[in-house]
Enzyme design. Structure first.
Site, PDB file in Angstrom:
ATOM      1  CE  LYS A 137      -6.130  14.022  -0.050  1.00 59.32           C
ATOM      2  NZ  LYS A 137      -6.238  12.778  -0.795  1.00 59.32           N
ATOM      3  CG  HIS A 150      -1.999  -1.008   1.197  1.00 58.45           C
ATOM      4  ND1 HIS A 150      -3.249  -0.802   0.650  1.00 58.45           N
ATOM      5  CD2 HIS A 150      -1.990  -2.274   1.643  1.00 58.45           C
ATOM      6  CE1 HIS A 150      -3.967  -1.903   0.784  1.00 58.45           C
ATOM      7  NE2 HIS A 150      -3.227  -2.816   1.384  1.00 58.45           N
TER       8      HIS A 150
END
Ligand code: 26V
Length: 808
Positions: free
Chosen positions: A543, A355
């Protein structure tokens, strides 16, 4: 089958309140009612869970085991009611009993057992796996404290503990009879018996792992899966001999030690620290999980030889990588298998998803720590490492490559390389990211074993992130795209495309957005006391705070706008609201300074009469799943502005797109694929491409040059030094951009290089916004083409290309 009508639900809720709280509905608090709702739905899921398990056993189906240190679940009540097809009935029943459904849903705390994208992805995939009838279980840790709550005090982030379990426990069912013992430390003793060398781990400290299960219902199916969260307990609750000798505190110590393992979720997703407690967390949940899986497999099949045919272990980044040596340990030590057979089974069972390509987030553990804490695991890792090294050496005959690909090197254990060696599949999370893995980060491993490398672009649970949270848009889609077909086939959203020329549809879409903005403004006023202007563009960046995500670039552009207003108060005709939400890792000093800066700028602009009805900045405190759920439907502009090559995928970008926001973004992560389905004309792209970023860095990037050449840029960078009306100055950020600091290069993330192009994109966006019809048409195209980003599609790809399990 719908389990309740409004009437039966009313009756069942009333009974639950009575049995659990000895109260009638008119006496019950909102909290008690929330718990009663959870208990009632839990009962239905429990029954269906048993049926699902029996059916899976009967059909001897292959099972997916999804291991992740994080599951960012958020709230479950509305979600579960939705998937069980009783959401309208629940709302009505609550209202009939004298409650407001909205208030009851609001009572539920977020289960914030995750940091950001990686954890939320795991939660979305649980929903899709259940919906697609895949027999799957998620495994993680039952943290006492989820991700910290963020308060902003005098412009700065303050972290508060998140005691989510007080109410969030309602969904969990402890299963003490399925507890496992996990062993730490101790010494190894080897002996020969029957011509075989045996290893036993003696004098180890054992910790009991007790499962706490949460049921995960699918949508449009009776299939119910499980999320298994492990809770540590001291093996003997209290050492009674110590206790009777009067050493009460010492007796309590063991208990406290064991339980410290699950105390808190690590809140840093940016810098790997090699902390001993985190290693304990990892092995604790990995070992408990593997023992639980293998025990069940043995009970069912009586052999481990077919383990890989009936099970797949998917690991979410390297955090659960110890499954590889742990499965080897179980196969060799507990079932007496030889190394080669055990290795064949392990490497056909484990699949690894990467990721991030950020070097500082790559996991490495000090060899010493492994050796002390997990002696048997360390021994097995050494053997895996030696064999892998031999294989690499024989393939490349290149010491440089042997070193680069080594699992154990220089006193450290490199988890990504362990995963490359021990997995049957390695995947990236967007086309660009997988490209970078194949051609750069894992280049050598990929050349050696190309078949292992796959791409599965991320996706989101579109039922939660569109249908459930945006009822206005949901009903428009039902009207235009064949009812609720899109809920189980997100590609049906494409049908909206044919209404691009229909003015009434475009107006209705605009009206829905307008109402969602008003609803969000109300929410912001209630929860934060800020007044938002629904006539302004809602331009949003939410975020985690990371330098590579470039919130600072957004800030620089706002400063430039602000300075333009100073020169010419009429420079802005379209009112513009910039919304930020971001948590910084508590130890990430620069990230915290950027939060401080956003708050200074908010204050400066709020107090400048020139900006009134033109420009506003708002920092939304404590960004989390439940806040995203009110914000996404109200957003018009989605900021996805990471340095190209750094954001593996992004999933917030998909949530915005599905809710009709337009993206201002770089060609990074999944934005690249977004651009492929949308075309340049339906988003606002800017900035260097990933290969250009690399090239610029190779050539030698000199941000001072841009600073000198571009007057607008220079003025706004200079504003960091002078600071704002609150008296706070940002010399440190100025220095970091122009000269570098703390070992990082000048403007490491190329903000200055992309500045001009970013300003142009923002300007194009603001111009497009003035043409309402054009904007709404672009918005419609975004929704119509977002179907590809449904998690159902991603999970089907995992099932078909990696797991080889059947699905609906
Ligand atoms: C890393 C670390 C390292 C230090 C210890 C704690 C910790 C916790 C989490 C992480 C994970 C960082 C990787 C991550 O979250 N990647 C994000 O994954 C999303 C889902 O694939 C993807 O959309 C984002 O682009 C990516 O940044």
């Amino acid at each position: 089958m719908r389990p309740f009508t409004t009437e039966t639900l009313e009756k069942t809720l009333t009974e639950k309140l009575m049995l659990n709280f000895s109260k009638t509905p008119d006496e019950a608090t909102d909290q008690e009612m929330m718990k009663a709702c959870a208990l009632v739905l839990r009962d239905v899921m429990a029954i269906r869970g048993v049926e699902t398990r029996k059916k899976t056993n009967r059909e001897q189906r292959k099972r997916v085991h999804y291991l992740s240190m994080e599951f960012l679940m958020g709230r479950s009540l509305m979600k579960n009611a939705y998937n069980l097809d009783v959401l309208p009935q629940l709302k009505e029943a609550l209202s009939n009993l004298g409650f407001k459904a909205g208030d009851i849903f609001e009572m539920e705390p977020d289960a914030a057992l995750g940091n950001g994208g990686l954890g939320r992805l795991a939660a979305c995939y649980l929903d899709s796996m259940a919906t697609l009838d895949i027999p799957a279980t998620g495994y993680s840790i039952c943290y006492d404290l989820g991700l910290f709550k963020q308060k902003i005090v005098e412009g700065e982030q303050v972290e508060l503990p998140d005691h989510w379990k007080d109410l969030g426990m309602s969904w969990l069912v402890p299963k003490p009879e399925e507890a496992q013992e996990v062993r730490f430390g101790g010494t190894l003793r080897e002996f020969w018996d029957n011509g075989r060398l045996h290893t036993v781990n003696e004098n180890a400290t054992t910790v009991l792992a007790v499962p706490c299960d949460m049921k995960i219902p699918g949508f449009g199916t009776d299939h119910v899966n499980t999320l298994r969260l492990w809770e540590p307990r001291a093996t003997s609750p209290m050492d009674m001999s110590l206790f009777s000798r009067g050493e009460y505190l010492k007796a309590a110590e063991e208990e406290a030690m064991a339980e410290s393992i699950s105390k808190v979720l690590y809140p840093d997703d940016s810098h790997e620290e090699g902390k001993s407690l985190r290693l304990k967390q990892q092995y604790f949940f990995v070992s408990a999980t593997m023992q639980s899986i293998t025990t069940k497999h043995m009970a069912m099949y009586g052999t481990m030889k077919n383990f890989h045919e009936k099970n797949v272990i998917q690991i979410n980044d390297t955090h659960p990588a110890l499954v590889i040596p742990e499965l080897m340990r179980i196969l060799i030590d507990d079932t007496g298998m030889n190394w080669d057979d055990a290795w064949a089974i392990t490497t056909q069972s484990v699949a690894y998803t990467n990721h991030t390509v950020l070097a500082e987030a790559l996991e490495r553990w000090p060899q010493k720590l492994m050796e002390q804490r997990l002696p048997r695991i360390w021994q097995i890792i050494k053997e895996i490492s030696a064999r892998w090294q031999k294989k690499v050496d024989e393939y490349y005959h290149d010491p440089g490559k042997t070193q680069y690909m080594a699992i154990v090197w220089d006193g450290q254990v490199r988890m990504a390389n362990l995963c490359l060696a021990g997995s049957m599949a390695v995947n990236g999370v967007s086309a660009l990211h997988t490209d970078i893995l194949r051609n750069d980060v894992f280049r050598d491993a990929c050349q050696m074993e190309p078949w292992k490398f796959k791409n599965v672009t991320n996706g989101i649970d579109h039922r939660r992130w569109l249908s459930e949270i945006n009822p206005g848009l949901d009903s428009l889609i039902r009207d235009l795209a064949g009812g609720d077909e899109y809920l189980s086939d997100a590609m049906a959203l494409q049908k909206l495309d044919s209404y691009a020329g229909d003015k009434s549809v475009l107006d209705r879409l605009g009206e829905i957005k307008r109402q969602n903005k008003e609803a969000f403004a109300l929410h912001a006023k209630k929860t934060r006391g800020v007044i938002l202007d629904p006539n302004s563009i809602f331009d949003v960046q939410v975020k985690r705070l990371h330098e590579y995500k470039r919130q600072l670039l957004n800030v620089l552009h706002i400063i430039a706008l602000y300075q333009r207003l100073q020169d010419d108060p009429n420079a802005i005709t379209q009112p513009h609201t910039f919304l930020f939400g971001a948590k910084a890792a508590p130890g990430y000093v620069v990230a915290k300074r950027i939060i401080r800066l956003i708050n200074s700028l908010e204050d400066q602009i709020a107090h400048d009469p020139i900006c009134k009805d033109k420009l506003q900045v708002v920092f939304l405190e404590n960004y989390r799943v439940s806040l995203a759920e009110v914000l996404m439907p109200a957003s018009e502009v989605s900021q996805q502005i990471s340095t190209a090559g750094k954001e593996a995928s992004g999933t917030g970008n998909m949530k915005f797109m599905m809710n009709g926001a337009l993206t201002v973004g770089t060609l990074d992560g999944a934005n690249v694929e977004m651009n492929q389905v949308l075309g340049e004309e339906n988003m606002f792209l800017f900035g260097l491409h990933a290969d250009e970023v690399q090239q610029l860095k190779r050539e030698g990037y000199v941000p001072q040059r841009l600073y000198t050449q571009n007057e607008t840029l220079r003025r706004c960078v200079d504003a960091l030094r002078t600071g704002f009306r609150d008296g706070v100055t940002y010399e440190d950020l100025y220095q970091r951009l122009l000269f570098g600091s703390g070992g990082s290069a000048a403007d490491e993330y190329l903000l200055l290089a992309d500045f001009a192009s970013y300003c142009q994109a923002e300007q194009d966006m603001a111009a497009a916004y003035m043409d309402r019809e054009r904007w709404n048409r672009m918005s419609l195209h975004n929704i119509a083409r977002s179907g590809i980003f449904a998690a159902d599609r991603s999970v089907k790809e995992y099932a078909d290309n990696i797991w080889h399990v059947s699905h609906r």
